[in-house]
Design a protein around this motif. Structure first.
Motif, mmCIF file in Angstrom:
data_model
loop_
_atom_site.group_PDB
_atom_site.id
_atom_site.type_symbol
_atom_site.label_atom_id
_atom_site.label_comp_id
_atom_site.label_asym_id
_atom_site.label_seq_id
_atom_site.Cartn_x
_atom_site.Cartn_y
_atom_site.Cartn_z
ATOM 1 N N SER A 282 -7.778 -0.647 -3.554
ATOM 2 C CA SER A 282 -7.136 0.647 -4.164
ATOM 3 C C SER A 282 -7.763 0.836 -4.945
ATOM 4 O O SER A 282 -8.899 -0.158 -6.227
ATOM 5 N N MET B 88 0.846 -0.859 0.426
ATOM 6 C CA MET B 88 -0.205 0.089 -0.186
ATOM 7 C C MET B 88 1.035 1.511 -0.412
ATOM 8 O O MET B 88 0.468 2.002 0.830
ATOM 9 N N GLU C 51 -5.126 -5.319 -0.253
ATOM 10 C CA GLU C 51 -4.979 -4.085 -0.760
ATOM 11 C C GLU C 51 -5.424 -3.860 -2.806
ATOM 12 O O GLU C 51 -5.880 -2.693 -3.616
#
Ligand code: ADP
Ligand code: MG
Length: 326
Positions: free
Chosen positions: A65, A30, A61
């Motif tokens: 994301s 991240m 993630e």
């Protein structure tokens, strides 16, 4: 038989085979440094647990994301204003909790922060002046958590406005730390620390039976210590302006933006929130940062089991009633 048993125990002891040891590992996830610390019996066990923890962080993630076009989050953003998107119950619940914190903080923390139009002005250390206030306000026009429509029955998320975008910048690391802690606890790890880019989830005690000692970073100098805290079974998250900031006319501004004005926050150096859930601590640290000292402390005082302290621009510390700093 008894003698044999005693002998085995003695041998184990001599070679320290059944002794608990402390293991650490570091990963880049991240866009931040993640560090796992666990107490377990041997390296084989630790290697297995560390890999599981790392995979869990990467899995999260990939889900949250907004940069990865394949993520569930990106699908929601891409279909904004077009149609609802069916998502995993994990993401649905996370968005639901984010919306709750958005409501609780009256939009100081806003899950649709990603709708911030940073084409109008870019926030970074090269910034020499604040944007015009009318332009700044225009840039946050589309931030509004009320535009996130959750349908629990079919597990869908719909962004009402085609320019609405959700993002987990202010909660993602806390969420990851919380999930990794849960995973390790379920694997039988009795004691450890998950450090997700400075967001800490701590459980159990050190090998010598003492509580863990954690350092709160100095908001002016990231790698120096402001204060130590002795804790076990709690989470500590700090939002501060020591990493991403701009200095304009001698005033330091953080990368946290007030969604109401579009302007970066000044006046507060750092906000540290302490409670038993890293995800909540992360969201609240951002919320309090935006709300400012008095409204922020008032909000935290209303929440049971949550404490916070704020370091202001003049290095004065403001805290909720139960905080004991060393
Ligand atoms: P850090 O990333 O330093 O731990 P935070 O947890 O406070 O700090 O998150 C800051 C990030 O959250 C910003 O980089 C941005 O992506 C996002 N953000 C900024 N302001 C807000 C806000 N008011 N509400 C929600 N997210 C925000
Ligand atoms: Mg945060």
């Amino acid at each position: 038989m008894r003698k044999l048993f005693c002998f085995i125990i003695l041998v184990l002891d001599i070679f320290n085979l059944n002794a608990q040891q402390i293991y650490t590992s570091e990963h880049s996830i991240m866009g931040s440094k993640f560090m796992f610390t666990i107490i377990c019996e041997d390296k084989t066990q630790s290697d297995r647990l560390m890999l599981m923890a790392e995979n869990e962080a990467k899995r999260i993630e990939n889900k949250i994301s907004s940069w990865n076009p394949q993520s569930e989050t990106s699908k929601i953003n891409m279909l904004a204003g077009i149609e609802p998107v069916q998502v995993s119950s994990e993401l649905f619940e996370l968005i639901n909790r984010c919306k709750n914190v958005s409501e609780l903080s009256q939009g100081a923390f806003d899950i649709t922060y990603g709708s911030f139009n940073n084409d109008l002005w870019k926030f970074n250390t090269n910034m020499k002046s604040l944007p015009d206030s009318a332009l700044a306000k225009q840039a946050v026009e589309k931030i509004n958590y009320r535009n996130v429509i959750l349908n629990e029955e079919d597990s869908t998320i719909y962004l009402k406005d085609k320019e609405t975008r959700i993002g987990f910048g202010a909660i993602g690391k806390g969420y990851a730390a919380e999930k990794i802690k849960q995973l390790l606890m379920n694997e039988g790890v009795k004691s450890g620390i998950v450090n997700a880019g400075g967001d800490l989830a701590v459980w159990g005690k050190q090998i010598n039976g003492e509580e863990w000692t954690i350092a709160i970073a100095n908001p002016d100098l990231k790698h120096s210590v402001y204060s130590f805290l002795k804790i076990s079974n709690t989470s500590v998250v700090t939002s501060g302006n020591y990493e991403k900031y701009a200095i304009i006319d001698g005033v330091k501004y953080s990368h946290i933006i007030n969604p109401k004005t579009g302007l970066p926050i000044s006046g507060v150096k750092s906000v540290t929130v302490i409670c038993n859930n890293t995800e909540l601590a992360d969201a609240l640290a951002t919320a309090v940062y935006v709300m400012g000292i008095n409204p922020g402390i008032d909000l935290i005082e209303q929440l049971e089991g949550v404490e916070c302290f704020i370091i202001d621009q003049k290095d004065k510390v403001h805290s909720t009633s139960n905080i004991k700093l060393q």
